[in-house]
Design a protein around this motif. Structure first.
Motif, PDB file in Angstrom:
ATOM      1  N   ARG A  88       0.834  -1.202   0.000  1.00  0.00           N
ATOM      2  CA  ARG A  88       0.000   0.000   0.000  1.00  0.00           C
ATOM      3  C   ARG A  88       0.871   1.256   0.000  1.00  0.00           C
ATOM      4  O   ARG A  88       0.611   2.217  -0.725  1.00  0.00           O
ATOM      5  N   SER A  89       1.919   1.239   0.820  1.00  0.00           N
ATOM      6  CA  SER A  89       2.823   2.375   0.901  1.00  0.00           C
ATOM      7  C   SER A  89       3.575   2.581  -0.412  1.00  0.00           C
ATOM      8  O   SER A  89       3.730   3.707  -0.897  1.00  0.00           O
ATOM      9  N   ILE A  90       4.043   1.485  -1.011  1.00  0.00           N
ATOM     10  CA  ILE A  90       4.796   1.558  -2.271  1.00  0.00           C
ATOM     11  C   ILE A  90       3.930   2.152  -3.377  1.00  0.00           C
ATOM     12  O   ILE A  90       4.352   3.057  -4.103  1.00  0.00           O
ATOM     13  N   LEU A  91       2.719   1.650  -3.519  1.00  0.00           N
ATOM     14  CA  LEU A  91       1.833   2.144  -4.570  1.00  0.00           C
ATOM     15  C   LEU A  91       1.523   3.624  -4.371  1.00  0.00           C
ATOM     16  O   LEU A  91       1.490   4.400  -5.340  1.00  0.00           O
ATOM     17  N   SER A 127      -2.023  -0.285  -9.037  1.00  0.00           N
ATOM     18  CA  SER A 127      -2.185  -1.729  -8.903  1.00  0.00           C
ATOM     19  C   SER A 127      -0.844  -2.435  -9.000  1.00  0.00           C
ATOM     20  O   SER A 127       0.168  -1.845  -9.405  1.00  0.00           O
ATOM     21  N   ARG A 128      -0.859  -3.729  -8.656  1.00  0.00           N
ATOM     22  CA  ARG A 128       0.364  -4.537  -8.775  1.00  0.00           C
ATOM     23  C   ARG A 128       0.798  -4.682 -10.227  1.00  0.00           C
ATOM     24  O   ARG A 128       1.985  -4.707 -10.521  1.00  0.00           O
ATOM     25  N   VAL A 129      -0.164  -4.786 -11.133  1.00  0.00           N
ATOM     26  CA  VAL A 129       0.220  -4.923 -12.534  1.00  0.00           C
ATOM     27  C   VAL A 129       0.903  -3.653 -13.029  1.00  0.00           C
ATOM     28  O   VAL A 129       1.854  -3.703 -13.814  1.00  0.00           O
ATOM     29  N   GLN A 130       0.443  -2.498 -12.546  1.00  0.00           N
ATOM     30  CA  GLN A 130       1.110  -1.247 -12.914  1.00  0.00           C
ATOM     31  C   GLN A 130       2.499  -1.185 -12.294  1.00  0.00           C
ATOM     32  O   GLN A 130       3.440  -0.641 -12.896  1.00  0.00           O
ATOM     33  N   LEU A 131       2.658  -1.752 -11.108  1.00  0.00           N
ATOM     34  CA  LEU A 131       3.974  -1.806 -10.469  1.00  0.00           C
ATOM     35  C   LEU A 131       4.951  -2.606 -11.332  1.00  0.00           C
ATOM     36  O   LEU A 131       6.104  -2.199 -11.519  1.00  0.00           O
TER      37      LEU A 131
END
Length: 220
Positions: free
Chosen positions: A195-198, A205-209
């Motif tokens: 949550r903090s990273i995003l 989202s994770r896919v965007q990460l």
């Protein structure tokens, strides 16, 4: 519990009608209208505020990627957080489609094939509404893995040392449980770090990460 409101955007009227009938057949879903080009899609979302949008990639006037960008940037300009933005699922006819990669960069929650089953479409709608993606991180890594970029380590300079570790593991397609096992931390802690990273990287989202990591040459 209120129904999940779903909008459909596709230049094929018959295809839209079929999805509308499918959505209306479910007690926990509600059809929020259809549009047949990207400009109309932006207007539809502003007017109806759906929870989920099924968005075709290739359309006249404005394509699905540009429409996705406009919708999500419009939510931010209005002062609402991305949590209030509709979840967008891209519809495509090609598994290996550069447009899908562009849509993920734009903030889409994933993609589904147009020839998939009705059951999968319904599952995808419920999945993204619950806050998850409908493309596995490992599939996202494969989608972006052919792109080789010069490393930009400053791209994650704002992350703490532990967040950088979690970021790099997640970017390689590991699940929260797998990240926790590798980093020797609990799954709840992984979720907190994610949550903090995003938030710090302004990702949705994770896919965007995963896309962000490949674009900045942070994973190979």
């Amino acid at each position: 519990m209120s129904a999940i409101r779903v909008a459909v955007v596709d230049d094929q009227v018959l295809f839209c009608s079929g999805l509308a009938m499918l959505i209306e057949s479910q007690p926990d879903l509600a059809f929020a209208g259809s549009a047949h080009d990207g400009e109309a899609a932006v207007a539809l979302v502003e007017r109806e505020r759906p929870d989920v949008v099924l968005m075709d990639v290739r359309m006249p006037v404005l394509d699905g990627i540009a429409a996705t960008e406009r919708i999500l940037s419009g939510v931010q300009r209005d002062g609402a957080g991305l949590d209030s933005a509709p979840k967008i699922i891209v519809l495509t006819t090609f598994q290996r489609d550069e447009a899908v990669a562009r849509a993920v960069r734009a903030g889409a929650s994933g993609f589904i094939m147009k020839d998939t089953t009705p059951e999968f479409v319904l599952a995808a709608i419920r999945t993204v509404d619950a806050g998850h993606a409908v493309i596995a991180p490992k599939d996202t890594a494969e989608l972006f893995g052919g792109q080789r970029r010069a490393p930009v380590p400053d791209a994650i300079a704002d992350l703490s040392a532990r967040e950088k570790e979690v970021f790099l593991l997640a970017a390689r397609g590991l699940s929260n449980a797998e990240v926790g096992q590798t980093a020797y931390i609990s799954e709840a802690t992984v979720k907190s770090h994610m949550r903090s990273i995003l938030a710090k990287l302004a990702l949705t989202s994770r896919v965007q990460l995963v896309a962000f990591a490949y674009e900045n040459g942070l994973v190979r």
